[in-house]
Design a protein around this motif. Structure first.
Motif, PDB file in Angstrom:
ATOM      1  N   UNK A   5       0.832  -1.209   0.000  1.00 37.63           N
ATOM      2  CA  UNK A   5       0.000   0.000   0.000  1.00 37.63           C
ATOM      3  C   UNK A   5       0.866   1.257   0.000  1.00 37.63           C
ATOM      4  N   UNK A   6       1.854   1.298   0.918  1.00 34.63           N
ATOM      5  CA  UNK A   6       2.634   2.519   1.085  1.00 34.63           C
ATOM      6  C   UNK A   6       3.513   2.819  -0.108  1.00 34.63           C
ATOM      7  N   UNK A   7       4.296   1.833  -0.521  1.00 36.83           N
ATOM      8  CA  UNK A   7       5.288   2.088  -1.566  1.00 36.83           C
ATOM      9  C   UNK A   7       4.678   1.943  -2.957  1.00 36.83           C
ATOM     10  N   UNK A   8       3.951   0.832  -3.165  1.00 38.35           N
ATOM     11  CA  UNK A   8       3.449   0.559  -4.521  1.00 38.35           C
ATOM     12  C   UNK A   8       2.266   1.451  -4.887  1.00 38.35           C
ATOM     13  N   UNK A   9       1.319   1.652  -3.941  1.00 36.00           N
ATOM     14  CA  UNK A   9       0.109   2.387  -4.306  1.00 36.00           C
ATOM     15  C   UNK A   9       0.231   3.874  -4.004  1.00 36.00           C
ATOM     16  N   UNK A  10       0.675   4.227  -2.769  1.00 35.89           N
ATOM     17  CA  UNK A  10       0.678   5.644  -2.392  1.00 35.89           C
ATOM     18  C   UNK A  10       1.916   6.336  -2.936  1.00 35.89           C
ATOM     19  N   UNK A  11       3.035   5.615  -2.962  1.00 32.23           N
ATOM     20  CA  UNK A  11       4.218   6.217  -3.549  1.00 32.23           C
ATOM     21  C   UNK A  11       5.224   6.760  -2.548  1.00 32.23           C
TER      22      UNK A  11
END
Lengths: 268, 155
Positions: free
Chosen positions: A177-183
């Protein structure tokens, strides 16, 4: 008349107290007896391996899926709040610390109590109801060594491994969620996590917690099964007591352990 | 369910469980820190250590060279005595300056070492002679306000 009603009430309190103390005493003696019979569980490792299979391997799916989702929710909610204060980069340490210190052992323990603990209680309770335990005693096979100790140790061994897996899946979920989706930056996520989490005391304390929870839940599960009233109702009541008592024991123990482990960590 | 299948699954379970613990130790925590390497100790006396904590990093030119091992108060001089655990690969000259710094305005407090030019190096248990205490922001602000007020009065 009111006096005798009052006396009845007081008598009920007294009876309840005596019963509770007697049960606590029985549980303690039972615990000692299980420990005394434990060498048998390790001499016949096959029995314990079977219980690790039933308690641990079969709990893998629920533990790993829950861990993944808990981590993903932590990632979303944590980022939302942290970003308000411009600290979205701290997501890694936030997620890592909450999982390793608290959520991993506690949530895995709660799931373990309801998934594996209830099954153990029901199994032993039903064995008692159908007089299989008495039959074993007649054949000079000690049910404590043959049935109870392997189940106890199966749970104690499985629990820390499941908690660690839960934490890893949670970190992975937060990463998605943090790295892949939110960036959030990949390097910042892992770097902050590694900078803020120490193997000693953070991770080791999490492991100690999960071992304590494993002992507590396994003991409650085998005890409730062994102590169940030998009726269908009795077994169902014992199963409920395992889940409720096990969950409450985990939460209470978690508070006590946290007080001792992390008190005063911040001020050196 | 026969015996070898159970053994196989238990083996897989225990392996990935232990793997998870190793992952937590190496990837989530930082077990690969300096603690396992051979190290020596230095002492530094400060008037005020501010918010310095145990295990805070010791940096030279921004590179982590060690950690704060213990903090205690000298009962005679009322100075804070900080023991630094420095990686043996790094040697510092005798006139090294140790100062307590903060990374960013609200960041973590660490000790910065600035090597001098003395050809002799500090030995194990040696004392860093020159130190600079932590800057306490409250003191700084009150000093600033005081100066302002004094300056305004003189005008």
């Amino acid at each position: 008349m009111p006096l005798s009603a009052l006396a009845d009430g007081v008598r009920r309190i007294g009876a309840g107290t005596v019963h509770a103390i007697a049960r606590a005493g029985f549980a303690t003696r039972f615990f000692v007896a299980v420990i005394m019979h434990s060498p048998a569980a390790f001499r016949r490792l096959q029995l314990t391996a079977r219980e690790i299979y039933f308690s641990g391997v079969l709990s893998l799916v629920v533990i790993m899926v829950s861990g993944l989702f808990v981590g993903m929710v932590l990632g979303l909610q944590g980022y939302d709040v942290l970003n308000k204060y411009g600290a979205g980069d701290s997501l890694g340490i936030f997620v890592g610390l909450s999982l390793v210190r608290e959520l991993g052992p506690v949530v895995a323990g709660l799931l373990f109590a309801s998934r594996a603990g209830s099954a153990v209680t029901a199994e032993i309770g039903l064995m008692k109801t159908t007089e299989q335990l008495s039959a074993m005693e007649m054949m000079a096979v000690d049910p404590l060594a043959r049935i109870v100790a392997p189940r106890f140790w199966g749970g104690v061994i499985s629990m820390p491994l499941l908690a660690a897996l839960f934490s890893v899946m949670g970190v992975f979920g937060a990463y998605i969620v943090g790295v892949r989706l939110i960036g959030v930056d990949n390097g910042t996520f892992w770097g902050n996590m590694q900078a803020g989490i120490e193997f000693w005391p953070d991770i080791t304390n999490g492991i100690v917690k999960s071992i304590v929870f494993g002992i507590a839940v396994s003991l409650i599960a085998v005890f409730e099964g062994y102590d169940a009233k030998p009726t269908a109702e009795g077994v169902s009541a014992a199963t409920t007591r395992t889940v409720v008592g096990g969950s409450l024991a985990i939460l209470a123990l978690d508070f006590i352990l946290t007080v001792f482990m992390f008190r005063g960590l911040g001020n050196g | 369910m026969n015996r070898s299948t159970i053994d196989l699954w238990v083996g897989i379970f225990v392996t990935i469980g232990l793997g998870a613990i190793v992952f937590l130790a190496l990837k989530v925590g930082n077990l690969t820190s300096l603690d396992t390497k051979p190290a020596y100790r230095l002492e530094a006396h400060f008037d005020n250590i501010g918010g310095l904590k145990l295990r805070a990093p010791v940096k030279a030119a921004g590179v982590i060279v060690g950690r704060v091992e213990s903090v205690r108060l000298d009962p005679k001089s009322y100075e804070a005595v900080v023991t630094l655990r420095i990686d043996e690969g790094y040697q510092f000259s005798k006139d090294t300056i140790a100062s307590i710094l903060t990374s960013g305005l609200l960041g973590e407090v660490y000790i910065g070492l600035e090597a001098g030019g003395d050809p002799q190096n500090l030995a194990d248990g040696g004392r860093v002679g020159k130190t600079q205490s932590a800057i306490v922001i409250e003191k700084l602000i009150s000093q600033f306000l005081f100066d302002k007020a004094a300056g305004g009065g003189a005008k």
